[in-house]
Design an enzyme around this catalytic site. Sequence first.
Site, PDB file in Angstrom:
ATOM      1  N   SER A  82       0.796  -1.236   0.000  1.00  0.00           N
ATOM      2  CA  SER A  82       0.000   0.000   0.000  1.00  0.00           C
ATOM      3  C   SER A  82       0.824   1.279   0.000  1.00  0.00           C
ATOM      4  O   SER A  82       0.240   2.369  -0.057  1.00  0.00           O
ATOM      5  CB  SER A  82      -0.948   0.015   1.205  1.00  0.00           C
ATOM      6  OG  SER A  82      -2.033  -0.855   0.994  1.00  0.00           O
ATOM      7  N   LYS A 127      -0.009   3.860  -2.587  1.00  0.00           N
ATOM      8  CA  LYS A 127      -0.986   4.945  -2.467  1.00  0.00           C
ATOM      9  C   LYS A 127      -0.326   6.321  -2.341  1.00  0.00           C
ATOM     10  O   LYS A 127      -1.011   7.342  -2.457  1.00  0.00           O
ATOM     11  CB  LYS A 127      -1.906   4.682  -1.277  1.00  0.00           C
ATOM     12  CG  LYS A 127      -2.757   3.417  -1.437  1.00  0.00           C
ATOM     13  CD  LYS A 127      -3.704   3.229  -0.260  1.00  0.00           C
ATOM     14  CE  LYS A 127      -4.603   2.009  -0.447  1.00  0.00           C
ATOM     15  NZ  LYS A 127      -4.022   0.784   0.111  1.00  0.00           N
ATOM     16  N   SER A 163      -5.708   3.479   4.908  1.00  0.00           N
ATOM     17  CA  SER A 163      -5.208   2.790   3.716  1.00  0.00           C
ATOM     18  C   SER A 163      -6.356   2.198   2.914  1.00  0.00           C
ATOM     19  O   SER A 163      -6.336   1.027   2.519  1.00  0.00           O
ATOM     20  CB  SER A 163      -4.202   1.694   4.104  1.00  0.00           C
ATOM     21  OG  SER A 163      -3.424   1.296   3.003  1.00  0.00           O
TER      22      SER A 163
END
Length: 319
Positions: free
Chosen positions: A100, A103, A159
């Site tokens: 993640s 992102k 997230s």
Amino acid sequence: MNRRFIMGVILVIIACCLLLTSLTLYATSIAGVTLPGMSSVEPTPTPVPETPTPIPTPKPELTAQGPLPVLQAKVAYLVDMQNGHVLYDIHGEQAAPMASTTKIMTALIAIQTGNLDQEITVKRDAYLHVIELGSSNAGLVPGEQFTLRELLYGLMLPSGGDAAIAISDALAGSPENFVVRMNLFASRLHLFQTHYTNVDGLTSEDTHYSSAADLTRLTRYALTNPIFRQIVDTPTYTLPTTKQHGPHTWTNTNTLLSTYKGMLGVKTGHTDLAGYCLVFEAQRNGHSLIGVVLNSPDQAIRDQDVSKLLNWGFGLPMK
């Protein structure tokens, strides 16, 4: 009589000529003009002392020395935020899955290309992404409306994979179109060990990757944006119930924000393939360090690795 008159006129003319010549010589002497046949003495110029160019005093820099900290993460990278000097590098240039932390790029492109006050309606594909893949999420419900600014908090704090899908749908028409922008921007930033296949990092594919060095370069750039910096440094973000959406409270998955002195963000990540990851920035005594750990065996060890790495970095001598 006529002769006397003529002689008088001649004398007057001669006197006028003499007077005119005297005035001309006086004027030319003032103006510094030399007439033909006249000698002149050039004035001696007054020497102007040269001002020496000041030599800038070099700023003290952190200097890596002594034994390096031993970490359990397979990849680790630490950089002096002020000058970009690499202080610690374990496989930092090798491509690896980054979960993640993807992102970071998703948020940066959204901030730079979108209208933060734009209203975005959550579509069903964002909800199904969570249900089908089991991604971390912001608890978005199809039909809810948020501003892009609000969704960025849902993207970066809990997230939210659903927030990533909602943002990419609104700004590019689909996640696939948004990924094209991500790879284009990575190329422009010279992130040559980076390639994206999705907007949230949840993948088992080895075609979605970055390196610790690339993640550091990307994040150093992203942190120059005050909106990005504010979001990643936020521990908790709460939205009350409105006509557009229900209540939401999003807590930052980076627990070091509350446990490590000087921590300023940035983004966690975890998949089975990538292990536990963290891109981070911290500041002490006015000095900032930025770094990455990838593929730690669990969250506790990841946080220990980051703390150990930062303590070592802030303890380096300034030379």
